[in-house]
Design an enzyme around this catalytic site. Sequence first.
Site, mmCIF file in Angstrom:
data_model
loop_
_atom_site.group_PDB
_atom_site.id
_atom_site.type_symbol
_atom_site.label_atom_id
_atom_site.label_comp_id
_atom_site.label_asym_id
_atom_site.label_seq_id
_atom_site.Cartn_x
_atom_site.Cartn_y
_atom_site.Cartn_z
ATOM 1 N N GLU A 83 -38.264 -8.551 -6.981
ATOM 2 C CA GLU A 83 -38.716 -7.303 -6.584
ATOM 3 C C GLU A 83 -39.786 -6.530 -7.577
ATOM 4 O OE1 GLU A 83 -38.801 -6.591 -3.309
ATOM 5 O OE2 GLU A 83 -36.861 -7.740 -2.674
ATOM 6 N N ARG A 93 -31.504 1.642 8.015
ATOM 7 C CA ARG A 93 -31.522 1.164 9.756
ATOM 8 C C ARG A 93 -30.309 0.840 10.179
ATOM 9 N NH1 ARG A 93 -31.750 -3.902 11.544
ATOM 10 N NH2 ARG A 93 -31.961 -4.633 9.331
ATOM 11 N N CYS A 146 -29.992 -1.554 -1.577
ATOM 12 C CA CYS A 146 -30.820 -2.297 -2.495
ATOM 13 C C CYS A 146 -31.977 -1.496 -3.348
ATOM 14 C CB CYS A 146 -31.087 -3.658 -2.377
ATOM 15 S SG CYS A 146 -29.930 -4.702 -1.826
ATOM 16 N N HIS A 171 -33.696 -10.146 -4.978
ATOM 17 C CA HIS A 171 -33.031 -10.235 -3.761
ATOM 18 C C HIS A 171 -32.658 -11.861 -3.485
ATOM 19 C CE1 HIS A 171 -33.815 -6.427 -1.543
ATOM 20 N NE2 HIS A 171 -32.411 -6.597 -1.258
HETATM 21 N N1 PCA Z 1 -28.426 -6.159 0.366
HETATM 22 C C1 PCA Z 1 -28.709 -4.673 0.976
HETATM 23 C C2 PCA Z 1 -27.585 -3.857 0.493
HETATM 24 C C3 PCA Z 1 -26.554 -4.891 -0.053
HETATM 25 C C4 PCA Z 1 -27.199 -6.072 -0.216
HETATM 26 O O1 PCA Z 1 -26.726 -6.906 -0.689
HETATM 27 C C5 PCA Z 1 -30.050 -4.349 0.984
HETATM 28 O O2 PCA Z 1 -31.100 -5.351 0.912
HETATM 29 O O3 PCA Z 1 -30.441 -3.182 0.781
#
Ligand code: PCA
Length: 219
Positions: A83, A93, A146, A171
């Site tokens: 990111e 959401r 996140c 991610h």
């Molecule tokens: N993904 C979610 C929150 C926790 C996770 O593992 C997100 O992308 O916000």
Amino acid sequence: MSAPLRILLTGFEPFGFDTINPSWEVARALDCSLCDAATVHAVQLPCVFGPAVEQLEQALHHWQPQLVLALGLAGGRSEVTLERVAINVDDARIADNAGQQPIDTPVVQGGPSAYFSTLPIKAIVRDLHVAGLPGAVSNTAGTFVCNHVFYALMHRLNEPAWAGTRGGFIHLPYLPEQAAHHPGAPSMALATQVQALQVVMRTALAVHTDVLETAGQLH
Ligand code: PCA
């Protein structure tokens, strides 16, 4: 002799309809491992606005890491995504694991609109590709828990007291056993995700000035 380096690796508990979260599976697989001269410390965060940041803060103060890699699941993505930017907004959401669903509230009241990752994201993507692993830069970490943790992390590391610590958010795709319940969704085996994180950690420790390579998107 200087004190050994410490890497803090955070992963999330499962959320939504999933019963497993690759981010925690990867983090715990690497807990106590060594990456060059650094020791990895894994901490699980609740998928809850607020408490997730409180636990992150506790881990930061406990471990005093030089490198922080926060991990999360982005179901539907096919690559390990670095990111680029955290934004100062919560807009859920779906409800978090405590039933909260904030809409258009700031992560940090009065904080700047955004922070950039201080990881060498381009060099990491390059090294993932060299290792034969799918990786990409992402320009949005979303507006759920996140991004909330990513923003709070960068806000804290921006303080002078944390000048020696770099951090960012990564991610991860679904694990195959999750994708089995999401027809058509891409997935990546746990062993491959763990291998990718080893590349990420090594490059993040070694590279302090990112390489100038495009990872831009038209839209
Ligand atoms: N993904 C979610 C929150 C926790 C996770 O593992 C997100 O992308 O916000």
